[in-house]
Design an enzyme around this catalytic site. Structure first.
Site, mmCIF file in Angstrom:
data_model
loop_
_atom_site.group_PDB
_atom_site.id
_atom_site.type_symbol
_atom_site.label_atom_id
_atom_site.label_comp_id
_atom_site.label_asym_id
_atom_site.label_seq_id
_atom_site.Cartn_x
_atom_site.Cartn_y
_atom_site.Cartn_z
ATOM 1 N N HIS A 190 5.065 8.689 -1.754
ATOM 2 C CA HIS A 190 6.222 8.001 -1.176
ATOM 3 C C HIS A 190 7.461 8.025 -2.078
ATOM 4 C CE1 HIS A 190 3.121 6.620 1.518
ATOM 5 N NE2 HIS A 190 2.516 6.023 0.513
ATOM 6 N N GLU A 237 -6.200 5.450 -4.663
ATOM 7 C CA GLU A 237 -5.572 4.160 -4.380
ATOM 8 C C GLU A 237 -5.929 3.265 -5.565
ATOM 9 O OE1 GLU A 237 -3.601 3.536 -1.935
ATOM 10 O OE2 GLU A 237 -4.088 4.900 -0.269
ATOM 11 N N HIS A 243 -1.479 6.665 -5.366
ATOM 12 C CA HIS A 243 -1.078 5.652 -4.386
ATOM 13 C C HIS A 243 -1.538 4.271 -4.822
ATOM 14 C CE1 HIS A 243 0.182 8.335 -0.999
ATOM 15 N NE2 HIS A 243 -0.598 9.198 -1.641
ATOM 16 N N GLU A 299 5.396 0.454 -3.808
ATOM 17 C CA GLU A 299 4.395 1.477 -4.115
ATOM 18 C C GLU A 299 5.064 2.725 -4.670
ATOM 19 O OE1 GLU A 299 0.903 4.135 -1.884
ATOM 20 O OE2 GLU A 299 2.178 2.757 -0.723
#
Length: 311
Positions: free
Chosen positions: A101, A275, A193, A138
């Site tokens: 992102h 994650e 992430h 994030e």
């Protein structure tokens, strides 16, 4: 305990001076005279002299100067610490880090909502990602960890490429992210992430590709090496950060297999997602917002990659 050192000498027996009184006493007390004669004989041979004490000192000195065996010496390394990998050990290896992102995605919602082909179906180009309840994004987290990770891997001699460095308006889209790793002929790709699950859901998990053969996607050649990469990263990440595997996916293994992620489906080189924690849980968020913990996260990921590349 007794001490025998260079400044210590036990008292020597004192010689008794002969005189008239001694003769008289010897005549009157033959037994005493006989005992005195025996004492003199022993003293003259050195039986009560320095030789015995010198031997003790010699032994003590010898013991003090003899180095302990190698196994018991403290060489400054922490017990169980992995050996330091010399710079250049990953020379010739290419690692692609994919910070999830772009920080600017929120300013380009129309562009990132555009659908792209991921082999099995079509999905949005990208998303804005999640954030902590206090607003730490994030995108900021993943870019920070990516920078730390890059530095660690470059110290090992690896060639490191980032899919984005906050240096473009948005994206790249998930299909382009996969292509960056493919075109680099990367030996390993890691997409960084942080999750946005419900409060109380804690821990990390590593996502590996399922066997997908559909349209432009064919992950079959990379399933096994990607799984190995994921296992190495999961193990080292848990060890270095002290974080537990996810308590809400993966059955406590810290490993999840998915077939719906375009970044994995379109990859032709070993690739995983990690994650690192759940930004919506206050306890996980406290770690994710800590620079010291993010350094540990980067170290854990790095050690997993290095271990995988060393085979």
């Amino acid at each position: 305990m007794s001490y025998a050192g260079p400044d210590f000498e036990p008292p020597r027996p004192r010689r008794v001076r002969r005189g008239p009184l001694t003769v008289a006493l010897a005549a009157l007390v033959p037994g005493a005279l006989l005992g005195w004669l025996v004492y003199e004989a022993v003293a003259s041979t050195g039986g009560g002299g320095r030789s015995g004490n010198a031997a003790v000192r010699s032994s003590a000195t010898s013991g003090a100067s003899t180095p302990p065996p190698a196994s018991s010496r403290n060489d400054g390394k922490k017990p169980g610490a992995a050996p330091t990998d010399p710079s250049g050990s990953l020379k010739g290896k290419v690692v692609v880090i994919d910070p999830g992102h772009n920080p600017n995605n929120f300013q380009h919602t129309a562009e990132i909502n555009r659908k792209v082909d991921i082999g099995t179906n079509k999905k949005e180009c990208d998303t804005t990602g999640t954030s902590t309840n206090d607003g730490y994004t994030e995108a900021a987290f993943t870019l920070d960890v990516a920078h730390r990770l890059r530095a660690l891997l470059e110290q090992q001699g690896a060639t490191v490429k980032l899919t984005q460095d906050g240096d473009r308006p948005y994206g790249p889209c998930i299909d382009e992210r996969a292509q960056i790793g493919n075109k680099a002929h990367a030996d390993a790709v890691v997409s960084v992430h942080a999750d946005g699950s419900g409060a109380g859901n804690r821990g990390f998990h590593v996502i590996t590709p399922a066997a997908v053969h559909s349209g432009s996607a064919d992950t079959r050649p990379i399933v096994a090496p990607s799984r190995s990469l994921g296992e190495h990263i999961a193990g080292s990440f848990a060890r270095v950060t002290g974080s537990a595997p996810s308590n809400y996916v993966g059955g406590g293994t810290g490993l999840v297999t998915r077939e719906d992620l375009g970044g994995l489906n379109l990859s032709t080189v070993p690739k995983v997602f990690i994650e690192c924690g759940n930004m919506r849980d206050s306890k996980d968020a406290a770690q994710l917002t800590s620079g010291a913990w993010r350094q540990k996260a980067a170290q854990g990921i790095s050690e997993g990659i290095v271990s995988f590349l060393h085979g």
